[in-house]
Design a protein around this motif. Structure first.
Motif, short mmCIF file in Angstrom:
data_model
loop_
_atom_site.label_atom_id
_atom_site.label_comp_id
_atom_site.label_asym_id
_atom_site.label_seq_id
_atom_site.Cartn_x
_atom_site.Cartn_y
_atom_site.Cartn_z
N GLN A 1489 0.84 -1.20 0.00
CA GLN A 1489 0.00 0.00 0.00
C GLN A 1489 0.89 1.26 0.00
O GLN A 1489 0.61 2.22 -0.70
CB GLN A 1489 -0.91 0.01 1.23
N GLN A 1490 1.97 1.18 0.77
CA GLN A 1490 2.86 2.34 0.90
C GLN A 1490 3.47 2.68 -0.46
O GLN A 1490 3.50 3.82 -0.89
CB GLN A 1490 3.97 1.97 1.89
N THR A 1491 3.96 1.63 -1.15
CA THR A 1491 4.58 1.86 -2.46
C THR A 1491 3.57 2.46 -3.43
O THR A 1491 3.87 3.39 -4.17
CB THR A 1491 5.08 0.52 -3.05
N LEU A 1492 2.33 1.94 -3.41
CA LEU A 1492 1.34 2.40 -4.37
C LEU A 1492 0.95 3.85 -4.11
O LEU A 1492 0.56 4.56 -5.02
CB LEU A 1492 0.09 1.51 -4.30
N ARG A 1493 1.06 4.25 -2.84
CA ARG A 1493 0.72 5.65 -2.55
C ARG A 1493 1.93 6.55 -2.68
O ARG A 1493 1.85 7.74 -2.46
CB ARG A 1493 0.13 5.75 -1.14
N GLY A 1494 3.08 5.95 -3.00
CA GLY A 1494 4.32 6.72 -3.06
C GLY A 1494 4.43 7.53 -4.34
O GLY A 1494 3.55 7.51 -5.19
N PRO A 1495 5.56 8.22 -4.46
CA PRO A 1495 5.75 9.15 -5.59
C PRO A 1495 5.77 8.43 -6.94
O PRO A 1495 5.39 8.98 -7.95
CB PRO A 1495 7.13 9.76 -5.30
N LEU A 1496 6.21 7.15 -6.94
CA LEU A 1496 6.31 6.44 -8.23
C LEU A 1496 4.99 6.39 -8.95
O LEU A 1496 4.91 6.41 -10.17
CB LEU A 1496 6.74 5.00 -7.95
N PHE A 1497 3.91 6.27 -8.16
CA PHE A 1497 2.60 6.06 -8.78
C PHE A 1497 1.72 7.31 -8.69
O PHE A 1497 0.55 7.24 -8.99
CB PHE A 1497 1.88 4.89 -8.11
N ALA A 1498 2.33 8.40 -8.27
CA ALA A 1498 1.51 9.58 -8.00
C ALA A 1498 0.78 10.06 -9.25
O ALA A 1498 -0.40 10.42 -9.21
CB ALA A 1498 2.37 10.69 -7.43
N ASN A 1499 1.49 10.07 -10.40
CA ASN A 1499 0.83 10.62 -11.58
C ASN A 1499 0.29 9.53 -12.50
O ASN A 1499 0.37 9.63 -13.71
CB ASN A 1499 1.80 11.53 -12.35
N LYS A 1500 -0.22 8.46 -11.88
CA LYS A 1500 -0.87 7.42 -12.70
C LYS A 1500 -2.31 7.30 -12.27
O LYS A 1500 -2.64 7.56 -11.11
CB LYS A 1500 -0.19 6.06 -12.50
N THR A 1501 -3.15 6.91 -13.21
CA THR A 1501 -4.53 6.60 -12.85
C THR A 1501 -4.51 5.19 -12.26
O THR A 1501 -4.05 4.26 -12.92
CB THR A 1501 -5.41 6.60 -14.11
N ILE A 1502 -5.00 5.05 -11.01
CA ILE A 1502 -4.99 3.71 -10.41
C ILE A 1502 -6.42 3.27 -10.14
O ILE A 1502 -7.19 3.98 -9.51
CB ILE A 1502 -4.20 3.70 -9.08
N ILE A 1503 -6.76 2.08 -10.67
CA ILE A 1503 -8.09 1.52 -10.40
C ILE A 1503 -7.88 0.31 -9.50
O ILE A 1503 -7.22 -0.65 -9.91
CB ILE A 1503 -8.77 1.10 -11.70
N THR A 1504 -8.40 0.37 -8.28
CA THR A 1504 -8.19 -0.74 -7.34
C THR A 1504 -9.48 -1.51 -7.14
O THR A 1504 -10.48 -0.93 -6.74
CB THR A 1504 -7.74 -0.20 -5.97
N VAL A 1505 -9.43 -2.80 -7.40
CA VAL A 1505 -10.58 -3.64 -7.09
C VAL A 1505 -10.34 -4.17 -5.69
O VAL A 1505 -9.40 -4.92 -5.46
CB VAL A 1505 -10.68 -4.81 -8.07
N ALA A 1506 -11.19 -3.77 -4.74
CA ALA A 1506 -10.88 -4.08 -3.35
C ALA A 1506 -11.76 -5.21 -2.84
O ALA A 1506 -12.93 -5.28 -3.14
CB ALA A 1506 -11.10 -2.85 -2.51
N HIS A 1507 -11.12 -6.07 -2.04
CA HIS A 1507 -11.91 -7.08 -1.34
C HIS A 1507 -11.95 -6.73 0.14
O HIS A 1507 -12.74 -7.27 0.88
CB HIS A 1507 -11.30 -8.46 -1.54
N ARG A 1508 -11.03 -5.86 0.54
CA ARG A 1508 -11.05 -5.39 1.93
C ARG A 1508 -11.23 -3.88 1.88
O ARG A 1508 -10.42 -3.17 1.28
CB ARG A 1508 -9.73 -5.73 2.62
N ILE A 1509 -12.30 -3.44 2.51
CA ILE A 1509 -12.70 -2.04 2.38
C ILE A 1509 -11.58 -1.08 2.78
O ILE A 1509 -11.37 -0.06 2.14
CB ILE A 1509 -13.94 -1.77 3.28
#
Length: 1571
Positions: A1489-1509
């Motif tokens: 989760q930390q990596t995905l919220r980090g700077p690497l992914f900041a300017n990408k559109t992220i679509i997350t299919v969640a099983h845990r709210i």
């Protein structure tokens, strides 16, 4: 003839010769005066003992070409004696062994017996005439004795026919043979009587004789061909039986009992219902029992038991009988060349103007026919017995291996894995079965070689040694080639395995390959293994094969060449036709034993390896029989049902490591006892010690009544859910409902496609972990046993389900309240409900008592409860299932000893009365008898066993959805288009060349023989051996030329035809598979696809070319042989058409039936292995329920089902061979007969031509046989081409690249996603999974997608990648409609982290970047961002480190991180994250989760299919899906305010307080399974 030698010194010899020639006509009739003395003439005194006729004992008459009157009766007397002796034995057998049935005697019976009375009367008249004609000497004359013996034998036959009527369904064998032999001898006697002109001298005798002869013929046909009425025998007929048990002798020898099945198979396609039952002795029950008995005997009488001896004792009888048949066949085989010599001499006598009588030629021809027929019957009886013995060995061993598997102890199991045990059955037993076909060759081959040597010595003297020398030299040469080929084959197996593994991975991970657009990379990998490794090796094999063919085809030729050369050069005898052709025939016979010996030796070596493996398995250790003492069930609540007294247990009886030490334990009826302890403390072992699976070192274990057991990893059979629960007990609908409800399975049934009729795949593949655990629990409950041993059944289920099970099954108000329950667990809610708790530590019981006692003691149990529930009262939340219990294994940890006293135990149990009040019902429950303890829980009674998994419902539910579509198997004939297509892929030019080489080789072969004939005839006419060099040289050239052409033919076939074709076919199929839409993989089981790539491709690679080659060779050969015979004796042409028609007819019959039988054989074989493997996985469960017998029955049933197809399928081969070889025998008879007729009628026929024709005619049977066999093989194997082509034509997805519309290089740079009125379904005919979706996702937004299971969350991601295509609407990325561009362009530009991280066997680099487009620095940097760098660096080889199949050497979390690294390698502005359902451990999750919220992914559109709210609470916006439609789409805050669906999900997850506090951080909520 020899007896007439003294007449050749007679002055009248030439006149005498003429007379002999005249009387030697076929019928014996001639017009001259009577010669010699007739049958009824007698002297006054005996000139020779027992013979009162002037001509004496002969055997040949000096006056006519005929036997003497006394000698002619020797044959009749022999038959009469046979009738008396064998007949008496038959009478005894009928009276002793057979019961008489109430069968009425009909007119058929009376006709037969009346005829027989007439025959007896007729012979009596003959006797009277004889006595009146021999007045002085009748009391001593052999002819009178013969007639008396005949009358006696007829009385014996009368008795047999009378008795058999009510005792047998068909004629007795002795009687049939008696009549057949009698008729033959009577016909010979009739010719003799005509030759003596008895019809002139004593007409009354002749008439009487002829009448008797006629009546005998009628009687024979009545007895043999007139079937008895079946209805009269209905009393004797059992349900379905094997006709072979009641077939007549002739029917057995010719296999006619199989004809009804052949007819049926010709008319309709056979199914399993059409097959006959097995005869009693062949059933697995019988063969298994025979082997068990023999093996028991071995174990008792010998220190080192010997499996060979046991097998021989069990199945040796018929096998020894087979060797007598084999001797008969071997001897008759070598009579043919001798007869050929006589025939050639006969033909030659006409050239030198000293003709021999026609009857002699006719007799030779008939003898050749008779020998051929005899040989056929012998060899096929031998084969049948050998195959049946093999079949019995295999079924007997299978049954024993299975029984042994159910008795193996832990030590036994540890050295033999499941795979090994299945191999014992599939491979080792099979090897012993194959050996039976060869073993007799061990003595038979040398025997044949010796006979052959002796015959050759008679013909060519010591020159034969030259030929033998050549053969002996060729043996090691062939050996070297064989070894070379074997190594190539081994290599080939390795390549095949590598390819199969790769294909398996590709098929299993197809979704990932499509999502990552890696198709091309994997296709290249596959092509490398296929083309560069596998086919290259195949080419070598082809070359080796060609060379082997060369030595093989040149050996017989070199042998004959060297023998003749030595003969001509050393001796002065001319090499004549009557030497050459018998020699050739003998050399042809010699090739077989020489070829077969090496095969026999390898077969014996393989079998002895198998025997030693099986011996070690059958003597492996079994479970301790007295480990547990089983006593009758107790009646009253509170009575003790389980008791262990100072028990010490070990997993291995040979090590002194104990698992459990000094255990004292009691459990009573109606009590719930919990066994707790940390991982590895021995909880599972404790339960297994009660089951008796552990080795009891000391102590005593008692169990009262039956046991039900649920193991920690549930064992689920490949059957319907209902069959898994009912588990062989009788189906009781009412109790079944209760069970299912109590185990919380109703909701699951509603979800499963066919409810409880859903077929669970292998190892329960279509159920989730929790469902499996509950099904296993339901099975235990349904069994209604007395003692329940449950191993951690709560760990796999969700908390609320756990609560339900505690309330309804385990607890004081549950279904099992009146039973003894022993539960190994770490779940706190159960402990609260329990009556008694034992704490295990290091294999000893350290604390025991009730829950409250132990909590107040503040001991280990208190600590356990505290750590699990953080001390607060988690009794209700139920979420206290410590994680560790899932990974619990039965690890053996050294136990230290500090046992507790028995007194302690009793003390704690005193406190039980306090608990009494918990139990429902009146307080007098102590005295309440068992019968009342709950009406429904009377014990489950075993269902009667009817076929596999006693079916509880209609056969096949036609609208069931989980039965995978049955594999489409073409019935009937393969279409010609398939052959045409195969020829096309083969390259037609090469095929033409191949056929040309084939015909040239055959021509050269025949030309060599014709040249030999010319040479021999020249030698005969000259009387010496002129021009040796010329004749030998040309002969040599022909022979070697033929062999060389064979090599060329084989090379063309392999290298230019077959390998080309299989390369193209494999490539087409692989491409089609890669391009198939995902829906194809959803409906097609992986195994089916793999099957096409393994067995079908193997057939196309290796088998097909070989069979085609043999077929064409034999076709050409037979054609040439028929040609040669027709040239030598033109009348033969007339026979070709009727024989051809008969041949074709038999072959059609056989083809259809045999094809279906083979299919049924292979279809029924796999269930044996499947069931076997499955039972091996659940041995402890089967043993716990004491259901070994049911599973053994099931195993026997399945083996029998297979044998019911296997037995007719081997018999069908015999049926065919007997008939074809009969046609072959007719060809021999015709060729010989016509040549005799031709010379007798004065046609100019040379003995060389006859020798040539006959030596080929003797070979035709094998060729004809092979043609049919190969036709079947070709048809069976061409099906593989058909199946490959079927997959090569699969419909494919949209094109990978559409050149007219390719997206710009930087697309999708903004990362905007629009769904415009989008709907989609998984495949044709299914409901829409996404309906009218309209979404507009802005650039760089973080979007969460939530919804309950089955709402269509994952489908949304599949839609983006066009794994599913839109039904309506479209998706636009940066305004570009994705449906207009190629799939490759689309999928390359999107990044995804899928749910299940698919890892492939190979290196880390292959897994990140299969196309090898990125360099090391990029790879290391993404690994660093994915937090994997340290781990990879620590692995051996860094980026080149090996990853095992499925990534099994990385943890679940690390696999997920590899997916993350892959996503970072994809240069995309849109990232789809399909969250892993298989929960990654908390730390990894936090890192992700930390990596995905980090700077690497900041300017990408992220679509997350969640099983845990909790993972999406900080998204920019959330999409809520319900039943495939968007119901809410807004920011999380707004959605919670709305109090809609999203609010409900957040509340269920228990995150509302957090959310309202504003703690929308990435905290992993513990009980939050947002399902």
């Amino acid at each position: 003839m020899e007896a007439a030698d003294d007449f050749y010194d007679d002055p009248f010899s030439s006149r005498h010769q003429k007379l002999l020639y005249q009387t030697g006509s076929f019928t014996g009739y001639y017009a001259g005066p009577q010669l010699g003395s007739g049958y009824l003439n007698a002297a006054r005194s005996f000139r020779q003992p027992f013979c009162g006729n002037e001509e004496g004992w002969g055997p040949l008459s000096p006056f006519r070409y005929d036997f003497t009157p006394c000698f002619i009766d020797v044959w009749v007397a022999t038959v009469a004696v046979f009738g008396i002796l064998a007949g008496t034995a038959a009478v005894w057998w009928l009276l002793k062994k057979k019961q008489s049935g109430p069968v009425s005697k009909d007119w058929h019976f009376w006709t037969k017996q009346t005829l027989l009375v007439f025959i007896i009367a007729d012979v009596a008249v003959q006797l009277a005439l004889q006595i009146s004609n021999f007045p002085d000497i009748w009391y001593g004359d052999f002819r009178v004795y013969t007639t008396v013996a005949t009358i006696l034998s007829l009385f014996v036959v009368f008795t047999i026919q009378w008795l058999e009527h009510s005792r047998l369904r068909n004629a007795n064998g002795v009687v049939l043979f008696y009549w057949l032999l009698l008729l033959i001898t009577l016909s010979v006697k009739l010719r003799s009587l005509i030759s003596q002109q008895i019809y002139a001298t004593s007409l009354p005798y002749f008439v009487t004789y002829c009448v008797g002869f006629g009546l005998s013929v009628a009687e024979f046909f009545f007895e043999w061909l007139w079937p008895k009425k079946q209805d009269a025998y209905s009393v004797l007929i059992e349900e379905d039986e094997c006709p072979v048990e009641h077939a007549t002798v002739f029917s057995r020898l010719t296999f006619s009992w199989l004809t009804p099945l052949m007819k049926q198979g010709y008319a309709t396609y056979l199914t399993e219902e059409d097959l006959w039952a097995l005869s009693r002795t062949d059933t697995t029950k019988a063969t298994g029992a025979a082997f068990e008995k023999a093996w028991e005997y071995e174990l008792e009488h010998h220190k080192k038991p010997n499996l060979w001896r046991a097998l021989f004792r069990a199945y040796g009888g018929p096998y020894i009988l087979a060797s007598f048949f084999k001797i008969g066949n071997d001897i008759s085989q070598f009579t043919q060349p001798q007869l050929l010599r006589f025939l050639i001499a006969f033909i030659y006598s006409y050239r030198i103007e000293e003709p021999q009588p026609v009857i002699k030629g006719a007799a030779i021809a008939l003898a050749m026919f008779a020998v051929a027929v005899f040989q056929t019957t012998m060899i096929h009886q031998y084969f049948q017995l050998a195959f049946v013995t093999g079949m019995r060995i295999k079924s007997g061993l299978t049954s024993s291996i299975y029984k042994k598997a159910l008795k193996l102890s832990n030590e036994g199991k540890s050295s033999k894995t499941i795979g090994d045990i299945v191999n014992y059955m599939a491979v080792d037993a099979q090897r012993l079965q194959d050996l039976t076909q060869f073993a007799q060759q061990l003595w038979s081959a040398p025997f044949q070689i010796i006979i052959c040597m002796v015959s050759l010595y008679q013909l060519v003297g010591w020159s034969m040694l030259a030929g033998i020398a050549v053969m002996i030299i060729m043996i090691p040469v062939n050996g070297v080639i064989a070894r070379y080929m074997k190594n190539l084959q081994k290599q080939q197996m390795k390549n095949k395995d590598a390819r199969s593994r790769l294909i398996a991975e590709i098929v299993n991970n197809m979704k990932s390959i499509k999502l990552y657009a890696w198709g091309a990379a994997f296709m290249n990998k596959l092509n490398y293994i296929r083309n560069d490794l596998e086919l290259k090796n195949l080419r070598k094999i082809g070359a080796g094969q060609a060379f082997a063919n060369f030595t093989w085809s040149s050996t017989p030729f070199l042998v004959s060449c060297s023998t003749f050369a030595v003969f001509v050069l050393t001796g002065d005898r001319p090499l004549t036709t009557d030497i050459v052709f018998p020699c050739l025939a003998l050399f042809n016979l010699l090739t077989f034993p020489l070829a077969v010996l090496p095969m026999v030796i390898t077969s014996i070596i393989e079998a002895s390896v198998a025997v030693s493996r099986l011996t070690s398995y059958l003597t492996a250790e079994e479970i301790q029989p007295e480990a547990v003492i089983v006593k009758p069930p107790v009646e009253q609540i509170g009575e003790e049902t389980v008791r262990i007294e100072d028990g010490t247990f070990s997993w291995n009886r040979h090590e002194n490591k104990t698992v459990l030490k000094d255990i004292n334990f009691k459990a009573a009826k109606g009590e719930l006892t919990c066994i707790v302890g940390r991982v590895g403390a021995g909880k599972s072992s404790f339960l297994q010690s009660i089951l008796g699976d552990l080795w009891k070192v000391k102590g005593r274990v008692e169990v009262h009544g039956t046991v039900a057991y649920a193991s920690q990893s549930p064992w689920i059979m490949n059957a319907t859910v209902r069959e898994n629960i009912v588990f062989g007990y009788r189906f009781d609908a009412e109790f079944y409902e209760k069970t299912v409800k109590a185990c919380a399975l109703l909701d699951d049934f509603a979800q499963l496609p066919d409810g409880d009729e859903t077929v669970v795949g292998e190892r329960g593949i279509s159920l989730s972990g929790g469902q499996k655990a509950r099904v296993a629990l339901a099975r235990a409950v349904y069994a209604r046993a007395d003692v329940y041993l449950l191993d951690d059944v709560l760990s796999a289920v969700d908390s609320h389900v756990g609560r339900h099970i505690i309330d309804n099954v385990l607890g004081p108000r549950g279904l099992l309240k009146s039973k003894t329950r022993v539960l190994a667990t770490n779940s706190i809610p159960v402990l609260v409900e329990s009556d008694y708790i034992c704490m295990l530590k290091d294999g000893e019981i350290v604390e025991r008592g009730t829950y409250n006692e132990l909590l107040s003691n503040k001991g280990l149990v208190f600590d356990l409860v505290k750590t699990a529930g953080k001390g607060d009262s988690t009794q209700n939340s139920g979420s206290a299932t410590p994680r560790e219990s899932e990974s619990e294994t039965s690890t053996v940890i050294e136990a230290s000893s500090n046992g507790q006293d028995k007194d302690d135990l009793e003390e704690t149990q005193e406190g039980l009365s306090a608990l009494q009040s918990i139990r429902p019902g009146p307080s007098s429950s102590q005295s309440k008898p068992r019968a009342d303890s709950m009406a429904t829980l009377r014990r489950a009674s075993a269902a009667s066993f009817n076929g596999p998994r006693g079916k509880l419902h209609d056969e096949e539910n036609p609208n069931s959805r989980t039965k995978q579509a049955k594999e489409h198997s073409e019935q009937g004939k393969v279409k010609w288009s398939v052959y045409a297509e195969y020829a096309k892929t083969n390259n037609l030019v090469a095929v033409t060349f191949y056929l040309f080489a084939l015909i040239a080789a055959q021509t050269a072969n025949i030309a060599g023989s014709v040249w030999l004939k010319e040479w021999a005839e020249t030698n005969t006419s000259v009387g010496g051996n002129p021009d040796i060099g010329k004749y030998l040289g040309i002969y040599f050239v022909f022979g070697i030329g033929a062999a060389a052409l064979t090599v060329i033919q084989t090379l063309i076939l392999w290298i230019f035809c077959s390998i080309e074709a299989s390369r193209k076919l494999h490539e087409r199929m692989a491409t089609a598979i890669f391009r198939s839409p995902m829906s194809f993989f959803d409906v097609t089981p992986a195994g089916r696809i793999l099957n096409r790539f393994s067995s079908d491709i193997y057939r196309v690679d290796e088998v097909l070319a070989r069979t085609f080659n043999m077929l064409f060779n034999n076709l050409a050969r037979s054609g040439f042989i028929l040609g040669v015979i027709s040239v030598s004796t033109p009348p033969f042409v007339a026979l070709i058409f009727p024989l051809g028609a008969m041949y074709y007819w038999i072959q059609r019959y056989y083809l259809r039936t045999s094809r279906e039988l083979k299919r049924l054989d292979s279809v029924t074989r796999s269930p044996i292995y499947a069931h076997f493997q499955e039972s091996l996985g659940g041995i402890s469960t089967i043993r716990a329920y004491r259901q070994q017998d049911r599973f053994q029955l099931e195993n026997e049933w399945r083996v029998d089902a297979n044998l019911r197809a296997y037995f007719p399928s081997i018999s069908a081969n015999r049926w065919l061979a007997v008939r074809l070889e009969f046609i072959g025998a007719v060809v021999i008879l015709a060729a010989a007969g016509f040549s005799v007729v031709s010379v007798a009628s004065g046609a100019p026929l040379t003995e060389g031509m006859v020798g040539l024709a006959m030596s080929y005619a003797l070979q035709i049977t094998t060729s004809l046989n092979w043609i049919v066999r190969q036709t079947v093989e070709v048809e069976t194997n061409i099906v593989s081409v058909e199946r490959v082509l079927e997959y090569a034509r699969l419909p494919s997805e949209a094109p990978e690249i559409i050149h007219r519309s390719r997206p710009p290089v930087s697309w999708p740079s903004r990362g905007e996603v629009q769904f415009n009125n989008y709907s989609a379904r998984y495949r044709e005919g299914l409901d829409l999974v996404l309906k009218n979706i309209n979404l507009d996702i802005k650039s760089h937004e973080k979007i969460g997608v939530v919804g309950r299971t089955g709402a269509g969350k994952s489908s949304l991601t599949l839609a983006l990648f066009r794994i599913i295509e839109p039904a309506t609407g479209n998706i636009c990325l940066d305004g570009l409609n994705t449906s207009t561009i190629g799939l490759l362009d689309l999928r390359r530009r999107l990044a995804i982290i899928p749910q299940d991280a698919a890892l492939f066997e190979g290196t880390i680099r292959d897994n990140l970047d299969p196309g090898h487009v990125h360099d090391d620095t990029e790879l290391w940097s993404v690994l660093e961002h994915a937090r994997l760098k340290d781990h990879v660096a620590s692995m051996e080889g860094g980026l080149e480190a090996k990853i095992h199949e499925g990534g099994s050497n990385l943890s679940q979390g690390q696999r997920q991180l590899v997916s993350l690294a892959r996503a970072m390698l994809t240069p995309s502005n849109i990232l789809v994250l399909d969250e892993a359902t298989a929960a990654v451990d908390v730390q990894t999750d936090a890192m992700l989760q930390q990596t995905l919220r980090g700077p690497l992914f900041a300017n990408k559109t992220i679509i997350t299919v969640a099983h845990r709210i909790n993972t999406i609470l900080d998204s920019d916006r959330v999409v809520v899906l319900e039943k495939g439609e968007v119901v809410e789409f807004d920011t999380p805050k707004e959605l919670v305010k709305k109090r809609g669906v999203f609010y409900g999900l957040v509340k269920e997850a228990g995150l509302l307080e957090e959310f309202e506090k504003g703690e929308t951080g990435g905290k992993a909520g513990q009980g939050s399974d947002g399902k």
